[in-house]
Motif scaffolding. Structure first.
Motif, PDB file in Angstrom:
ATOM      1  N   LYS A  56       0.831  -1.219   0.000  1.00 19.90           N
ATOM      2  CA  LYS A  56       0.000   0.000   0.000  1.00 19.90           C
ATOM      3  C   LYS A  56       0.856   1.255   0.000  1.00 19.90           C
ATOM      4  N   VAL A  57       1.929   1.224   0.796  1.00 19.41           N
ATOM      5  CA  VAL A  57       2.828   2.379   0.829  1.00 19.41           C
ATOM      6  C   VAL A  57       3.444   2.559  -0.557  1.00 19.41           C
ATOM      7  N   ARG A  58       3.870   1.482  -1.123  1.00 20.81           N
ATOM      8  CA  ARG A  58       4.466   1.554  -2.458  1.00 20.81           C
ATOM      9  C   ARG A  58       3.490   2.174  -3.446  1.00 20.81           C
ATOM     10  N   ASP A  59       2.247   1.706  -3.430  1.00 20.54           N
ATOM     11  CA  ASP A  59       1.240   2.227  -4.360  1.00 20.54           C
ATOM     12  C   ASP A  59       1.023   3.719  -4.163  1.00 20.54           C
ATOM     13  N   ARG A  60       0.958   4.118  -2.895  1.00 20.64           N
ATOM     14  CA  ARG A  60       0.749   5.543  -2.609  1.00 20.64           C
ATOM     15  C   ARG A  60       1.902   6.377  -3.172  1.00 20.64           C
ATOM     16  N   GLU A  81       0.973   7.181   7.823  1.00 20.57           N
ATOM     17  CA  GLU A  81      -0.455   7.247   7.468  1.00 20.57           C
ATOM     18  C   GLU A  81      -1.033   5.877   7.165  1.00 20.57           C
ATOM     19  N   GLU A  82      -0.286   5.106   6.389  1.00 23.78           N
ATOM     20  CA  GLU A  82      -0.803   3.779   6.014  1.00 23.78           C
ATOM     21  C   GLU A  82      -0.845   2.846   7.221  1.00 23.78           C
ATOM     22  N   GLU A  84      -1.200   3.778  10.291  1.00 23.79           N
ATOM     23  CA  GLU A  84      -2.295   4.252  11.146  1.00 23.79           C
ATOM     24  C   GLU A  84      -3.644   3.730  10.660  1.00 23.79           C
ATOM     25  N   LYS A  85      -3.828   3.703   9.349  1.00 20.10           N
ATOM     26  CA  LYS A  85      -5.096   3.186   8.818  1.00 20.10           C
ATOM     27  C   LYS A  85      -5.321   1.743   9.246  1.00 20.10           C
ATOM     28  N   VAL A  86      -4.243   0.940   9.183  1.00 16.98           N
ATOM     29  CA  VAL A  86      -4.360  -0.468   9.566  1.00 16.98           C
ATOM     30  C   VAL A  86      -4.659  -0.586  11.067  1.00 16.98           C
ATOM     31  N   LEU A  87      -3.935   0.182  11.864  1.00 18.31           N
ATOM     32  CA  LEU A  87      -4.072   0.051  13.323  1.00 18.31           C
ATOM     33  C   LEU A  87      -5.366   0.650  13.854  1.00 18.31           C
ATOM     34  N   ARG A  88      -5.835   1.699  13.196  1.00 18.02           N
ATOM     35  CA  ARG A  88      -7.059   2.370  13.648  1.00 18.02           C
ATOM     36  C   ARG A  88      -8.237   1.390  13.696  1.00 18.02           C
ATOM     37  N   ASP A  89      -8.268   0.502  12.728  1.00 22.47           N
ATOM     38  CA  ASP A  89      -9.385  -0.444  12.642  1.00 22.47           C
ATOM     39  C   ASP A  89      -9.366  -1.503  13.737  1.00 22.47           C
ATOM     40  N   VAL A  90      -8.210  -1.742  14.344  1.00 24.37           N
ATOM     41  CA  VAL A  90      -8.127  -2.831  15.328  1.00 24.37           C
ATOM     42  C   VAL A  90      -7.922  -2.346  16.769  1.00 24.37           C
ATOM     43  N   ALA A  91      -7.570  -1.099  16.941  1.00 22.46           N
ATOM     44  CA  ALA A  91      -7.301  -0.584  18.301  1.00 22.46           C
ATOM     45  C   ALA A  91      -8.609  -0.375  19.053  1.00 22.46           C
ATOM     46  N   LYS A  92      -9.031  -1.386  19.774  1.00 20.86           N
ATOM     47  CA  LYS A  92     -10.321  -1.316  20.469  1.00 20.86           C
ATOM     48  C   LYS A  92     -10.202  -1.835  21.892  1.00 20.86           C
ATOM     49  N   PRO A  93     -10.396  -0.981  22.875  1.00 22.44           N
ATOM     50  CA  PRO A  93     -10.381  -1.471  24.259  1.00 22.44           C
ATOM     51  C   PRO A  93     -11.505  -2.486  24.472  1.00 22.44           C
ATOM     52  N   GLU A 296      -0.290   7.509  17.611  1.00 24.89           N
ATOM     53  CA  GLU A 296       0.978   7.565  18.353  1.00 24.89           C
ATOM     54  C   GLU A 296       1.895   6.419  17.918  1.00 24.89           C
ATOM     55  N   VAL A 297       1.338   5.203  17.875  1.00 26.47           N
ATOM     56  CA  VAL A 297       2.157   4.036  17.533  1.00 26.47           C
ATOM     57  C   VAL A 297       2.661   4.119  16.094  1.00 26.47           C
ATOM     58  N   SER A 298       1.811   4.563  15.164  1.00 20.63           N
ATOM     59  CA  SER A 298       2.261   4.592  13.775  1.00 20.63           C
ATOM     60  C   SER A 298       3.362   5.631  13.573  1.00 20.63           C
ATOM     61  N   ARG A 299       3.282   6.735  14.308  1.00 22.58           N
ATOM     62  CA  ARG A 299       4.343   7.746  14.190  1.00 22.58           C
ATOM     63  C   ARG A 299       5.645   7.255  14.823  1.00 22.58           C
ATOM     64  N   ILE A 300       5.525   6.497  15.891  1.00 23.09           N
ATOM     65  CA  ILE A 300       6.733   5.915  16.490  1.00 23.09           C
ATOM     66  C   ILE A 300       7.392   4.957  15.492  1.00 23.09           C
ATOM     67  N   ILE A 301       6.579   4.102  14.888  1.00 22.34           N
ATOM     68  CA  ILE A 301       7.117   3.130  13.933  1.00 22.34           C
ATOM     69  C   ILE A 301       7.821   3.835  12.783  1.00 22.34           C
ATOM     70  N   ALA A 302       7.233   4.905  12.289  1.00 19.89           N
ATOM     71  CA  ALA A 302       7.806   5.606  11.136  1.00 19.89           C
ATOM     72  C   ALA A 302       8.926   6.564  11.542  1.00 19.89           C
ATOM     73  N   GLY A 303       9.214   6.649  12.854  1.00 22.77           N
ATOM     74  CA  GLY A 303      10.322   7.489  13.320  1.00 22.77           C
ATOM     75  C   GLY A 303      10.063   8.974  13.151  1.00 22.77           C
ATOM     76  N   ILE A 304       8.813   9.398  13.434  1.00 21.51           N
ATOM     77  CA  ILE A 304       8.464  10.814  13.283  1.00 21.51           C
ATOM     78  C   ILE A 304       8.274  11.462  14.650  1.00 21.51           C
ATOM     79  N   ASP A 305       8.981  12.504  14.946  1.00 25.55           N
ATOM     80  CA  ASP A 305       8.884  13.276  16.207  1.00 25.55           C
ATOM     81  C   ASP A 305       8.879  12.371  17.425  1.00 25.55           C
ATOM     82  N   GLY A 306       9.588  11.295  17.437  1.00 31.21           N
ATOM     83  CA  GLY A 306       9.495  10.378  18.575  1.00 31.21           C
ATOM     84  C   GLY A 306       8.061   9.937  18.800  1.00 31.21           C
ATOM     85  N   GLY A 307       7.209  10.053  17.746  1.00 27.60           N
ATOM     86  CA  GLY A 307       5.834   9.568  17.838  1.00 27.60           C
ATOM     87  C   GLY A 307       4.883  10.505  18.549  1.00 27.60           C
ATOM     88  N   LYS A 308       5.390  11.616  19.054  1.00 28.95           N
ATOM     89  CA  LYS A 308       4.521  12.534  19.818  1.00 28.95           C
ATOM     90  C   LYS A 308       3.469  13.170  18.913  1.00 28.95           C
TER      91      LYS A 308
END
Ligand SMILES: Nc1nc2c(ncn2[C@@H]2O[C@H](COP(=O)(O)OP(=O)(O)OP(=O)(O)O)[C@@H](O)[C@H]2O)c(=O)[nH]1
Ligand SMILES: [Mg+2]
Length: 310
Positions: A56-60, A81-82, A84-93, A296-308
């Motif tokens: 998906k990232v490649r396609d984008r 972004e990509e 986050e889209k995957v994680l958003r759908d599963v992050a459920k308390p 937060e997690v997707s930004r950490i993974i992508a190494g952006i602003d320490g994920g903040k």
């Protein structure tokens, strides 16, 4: 001062994000030709993010809606972004909504994955939300396992139902549901053995527990939580496969997302199975488990602003 939740998360994803950032380094300013796109895609797969997200990232990136000479940070923003889209759908308390009570949560997983510790952390989380919690020591294979859960129950201050070592787990679960129902407990969390001889034995044990639960309350177990150890990387994925088959998993908890974890496997699991990921664990203390923030997690993974968050 103890390490913050965010800093522990940074630790757990470091191997994934360092690898990703390292592999993408030097691509800034390069034209995104086929060869570069291949490099990006391979870098993402090597970071455990899973082939679908990588594609998906490649396609984008290939869409060309970005500047041709995209900077490295731009590539990482697309990754974030990509993911986050995957994680958003599963992050459920886990929601506590069972009626009649109690809501029964069966906790399963291979030995050492972190089941018992996760139960303690979950119990603490539910107590903080003012739910009445009870534990059942359904792992009867080792005396130490019963003792470990008992110690946690005392420390957290919740009742526990136990039986003798080598005793019948289903019988303990039966007693626990009776007691929990009688005193109006909201949540009953059941520990199970991961250390059985083989798949058939494990299947039989879990099936028996489920049968007994179902007799007392057809809706139980309301949740079948598979606990996965993030340090095992891709192995976590095959565990989902096995436990889906033997126990009908309804949701995941990923533990040990601190230290030497390979956090990217969280994304691979989300992408491949789409099961809710109810919480993640980042240590051995009772407040080391929480639902997670996909952004937060997707930004950490992508190494952006320490994920903040900005
Ligand atoms: N660093 C870290 N260690 C953890 C975490 N969760 C559990 N552990 C440790 O991992 C080890 C195994 O955890 P347990 O909770 O006993 O795992 P289990 O699945 O119940 O194991 P068995 O009962 O033997 O099947 C213990 O030493 C825990 O303290 C975590 O999130 N981070
Ligand atoms: Mg255990």
């Amino acid at each position: 001062m103890s390490t913050s939740w965010h800093d522990k998360l940074l630790g757990g994803f470091r191997r994934t994000s360092d690898r990703l950032v390292g592999n993408l380094a030097g691509l800034g300013g390069a034209r995104l030709d086929e060869e570069t796109l291949d490099t990006v895609e391979e870098a993402l797969i090597a970071s455990d993010l899973g082939p679908a997200t990588a594609a998906k990232v490649r396609d984008r990136l290939a869409e060309g809606t970005f500047e041709r000479n995209m900077e490295e940070l731009g590539i990482r923003l697309v990754v974030a972004e990509e993911v986050e889209k995957v994680l958003r759908d599963v992050a459920k308390p886990i929601g506590i909504d069972a009626f009649p009570r109690p809501q029964v949560i069966l906790v399963i997983g291979v030995n050492g994955s972190g089941k018992t510790t996760t139960i303690a952390k979950l119990a603490h989380l539910f107590l903080e939300q003012d739910y009445a919690v009870m534990l059942a020591a359904g792992d009867t294979f080792r005396a130490a396992a019963i003792g470990q859960l008992k110690t946690w129950a005392e420390r957290i201050g919740v009742p526990i139902v136990t039986g003798p070592e080598g005793g019948d787990a289903a019988g303990i679960v039966w007693d626990a549901v009776k007691q929990a129902t009688a005193i109006g407990t909201d949540v009953l969390i059941v520990d199970t053995a991961g250390r059985l001889q083989n798949k058939r034995e494990l299947m039989d044990e879990l099936a028996k527990i489920r049968r007994v639960l179902g007799r007392l309350n057809p809706a139980a177990p309301h949740d079948v939580l598979l606990v996965l150890d993030a340090t095992t990387g891709q192995n976590a994925l095959s565990q989902i496969e096995v436990f889906k088959e033997v126990a009908g998993v309804t949701g995941l908890v990923m533990t040990k997302l601190d230290g030497t974890a390979r956090g990217g496997v969280l994304v691979a699991a989300a992408e491949r199975y789409g099961l809710p990921i109810h919480a993640i664990g980042v240590g051995e203390q009772m407040d080391d488990l929480r639902p997670f923030d996909a952004r937060e997690v997707s930004r950490i993974i992508a190494g952006i602003d320490g994920g903040k968050q900005r």
